[in-house]
Design a protein around this motif. Sequence first.
Motif, PDB file in Angstrom:
ATOM      1  N   GLU A  61       0.813  -1.216   0.000  1.00  7.52           N
ATOM      2  CA  GLU A  61       0.000   0.000   0.000  1.00  7.52           C
ATOM      3  C   GLU A  61       0.846   1.265   0.000  1.00  7.52           C
ATOM      4  O   GLU A  61       0.498   2.256  -0.639  1.00  7.52           O
ATOM      5  CB  GLU A  61      -0.940  -0.001   1.212  1.00  7.52           C
ATOM      6  CG  GLU A  61      -1.958  -1.137   1.217  1.00  7.52           C
ATOM      7  CD  GLU A  61      -2.849  -1.096  -0.007  1.00  7.52           C
ATOM      8  OE1 GLU A  61      -3.253   0.013  -0.421  1.00  7.52           O
ATOM      9  OE2 GLU A  61      -3.135  -2.175  -0.553  1.00  7.52           O
ATOM     10  N   ARG A  62       1.973   1.255   0.720  1.00  8.21           N
ATOM     11  CA  ARG A  62       2.801   2.451   0.821  1.00  8.21           C
ATOM     12  C   ARG A  62       3.823   2.504  -0.317  1.00  8.21           C
ATOM     13  O   ARG A  62       4.065   1.508  -1.022  1.00  8.21           O
ATOM     14  CB  ARG A  62       3.519   2.490   2.175  1.00  8.21           C
ATOM     15  CG  ARG A  62       2.579   2.445   3.377  1.00  8.21           C
ATOM     16  CD  ARG A  62       3.319   2.820   4.667  1.00  8.21           C
ATOM     17  NE  ARG A  62       4.454   1.960   4.944  1.00  8.21           N
ATOM     18  CZ  ARG A  62       4.367   0.777   5.549  1.00  8.21           C
ATOM     19  NH1 ARG A  62       3.189   0.304   5.919  1.00  8.21           N
ATOM     20  NH2 ARG A  62       5.463   0.067   5.781  1.00  8.21           N
ATOM     21  N   LEU A  63       4.445   3.674  -0.488  1.00  9.64           N
ATOM     22  CA  LEU A  63       5.497   3.818  -1.485  1.00  9.64           C
ATOM     23  C   LEU A  63       6.660   2.877  -1.174  1.00  9.64           C
ATOM     24  O   LEU A  63       6.913   2.536  -0.017  1.00  9.64           O
ATOM     25  CB  LEU A  63       5.999   5.266  -1.509  1.00  9.64           C
ATOM     26  CG  LEU A  63       5.042   6.333  -2.042  1.00  9.64           C
ATOM     27  CD1 LEU A  63       5.651   7.722  -1.845  1.00  9.64           C
ATOM     28  CD2 LEU A  63       4.725   6.093  -3.512  1.00  9.64           C
ATOM     29  N   LEU A  64       7.370   2.498  -2.221  1.00  2.11           N
ATOM     30  CA  LEU A  64       8.501   1.589  -2.069  1.00  2.11           C
ATOM     31  C   LEU A  64       9.818   2.355  -2.130  1.00  2.11           C
ATOM     32  O   LEU A  64       9.930   3.348  -2.842  1.00  2.11           O
ATOM     33  CB  LEU A  64       8.483   0.530  -3.173  1.00  2.11           C
ATOM     34  CG  LEU A  64       7.173  -0.224  -3.389  1.00  2.11           C
ATOM     35  CD1 LEU A  64       7.337  -1.245  -4.512  1.00  2.11           C
ATOM     36  CD2 LEU A  64       6.704  -0.902  -2.110  1.00  2.11           C
ATOM     37  N   GLU A  65      10.806   1.897  -1.365  1.00  3.13           N
ATOM     38  CA  GLU A  65      12.144   2.492  -1.401  1.00  3.13           C
ATOM     39  C   GLU A  65      12.857   2.039  -2.677  1.00  3.13           C
ATOM     40  O   GLU A  65      12.899   0.847  -2.984  1.00  3.13           O
ATOM     41  CB  GLU A  65      12.959   2.057  -0.178  1.00  3.13           C
ATOM     42  CG  GLU A  65      12.446   2.582   1.139  1.00  3.13           C
ATOM     43  CD  GLU A  65      12.887   4.029   1.384  1.00  3.13           C
ATOM     44  OE1 GLU A  65      13.467   4.645   0.464  1.00  3.13           O
ATOM     45  OE2 GLU A  65      12.651   4.521   2.501  1.00  3.13           O
TER      46      GLU A  65
END
Length: 312
Positions: A227-231
């Motif tokens: 769901e969150r942005l990826l590094e």
Amino acid sequence: MTQFQRRIPVSVIGGFLGAGKTTLVNHLVGSGHHKFGIIVNEFGETGIDGSLIENVDTDGIAELSNGCLCCVGREDLVSALFKIISRKEKPDYILIELSGLADPVPVAQTVMDPFARTKFELDSIIGVADARNLEQTLRDGPEGAVQLAYASTVVLNKTDLATPEQVTEAEKLIRKINPLAQLHPTARARVNPQAVLHQRAFDPDWKPPHHAHLHTPNLQTFTLTAERLLERHKVNEFIDQYLISRPDAVFRAKGFLSVKGFDHQVLFQSVREIFSLEQTKEPAGAGSRLVVIGRGLNQSEYVEAFQALQVR
């Protein structure tokens, strides 16, 4: 998807010596389905039907009597691609014939390079195999299996010269090497052009053929989500460690990734060690989704590793 359709499709054709890849090229060229552009390493190796060749100009482009073009000199692949479409009458389909047991990976990766992708789209990798001699050929030179392993389509040629048992065994070998490939048994490479062209095997919408599940019960398909942005650096490490470094286990992967630092989602695709990354028009932040197709994979390991890519 409209961007895909505007690019010129490219099929890479490889096969063992004597399997019939040149016969297949001649068959496709003579079918009249397309105005082809053909790229080969050396003119002397092409075997293009001499009756088709009308003249060769100073750029090393042979004009064929049916309107097709053939780049006849040994030169840089990207240069050859752009040279062959610089003509007034442009081809609408490109065939790249590999020589001998050439590795298809560098060729396919070149076509998928962002610069080449402005004009070209890798449509498929076609492997040609000799039904009568496949088992012996693989035994004598197992490195030759790489062309079959990366193929999206395999033309099992010379079935008329093989026994039914040899054909059956050859099919089993191909399924073992590459359970996702479309398989077309034929004689004298006379396969239906519509069965091997416009496969869109590297399109984001590609799905594994249904028969692959029938022939390979242990084939796995699972989807990873976040769901969150990826590094970004973690994504690179994941691709290297869990995807392209496992070509015998991870056959395909594709998905849309929302990566920190990018305004738009990134489209990722891989076929064993061949992969591409490109930004889409979709805004980042909508979550990430990656489909993985392979064999003998620990799904829980992949789920955990993908979750760890997210920005904390």
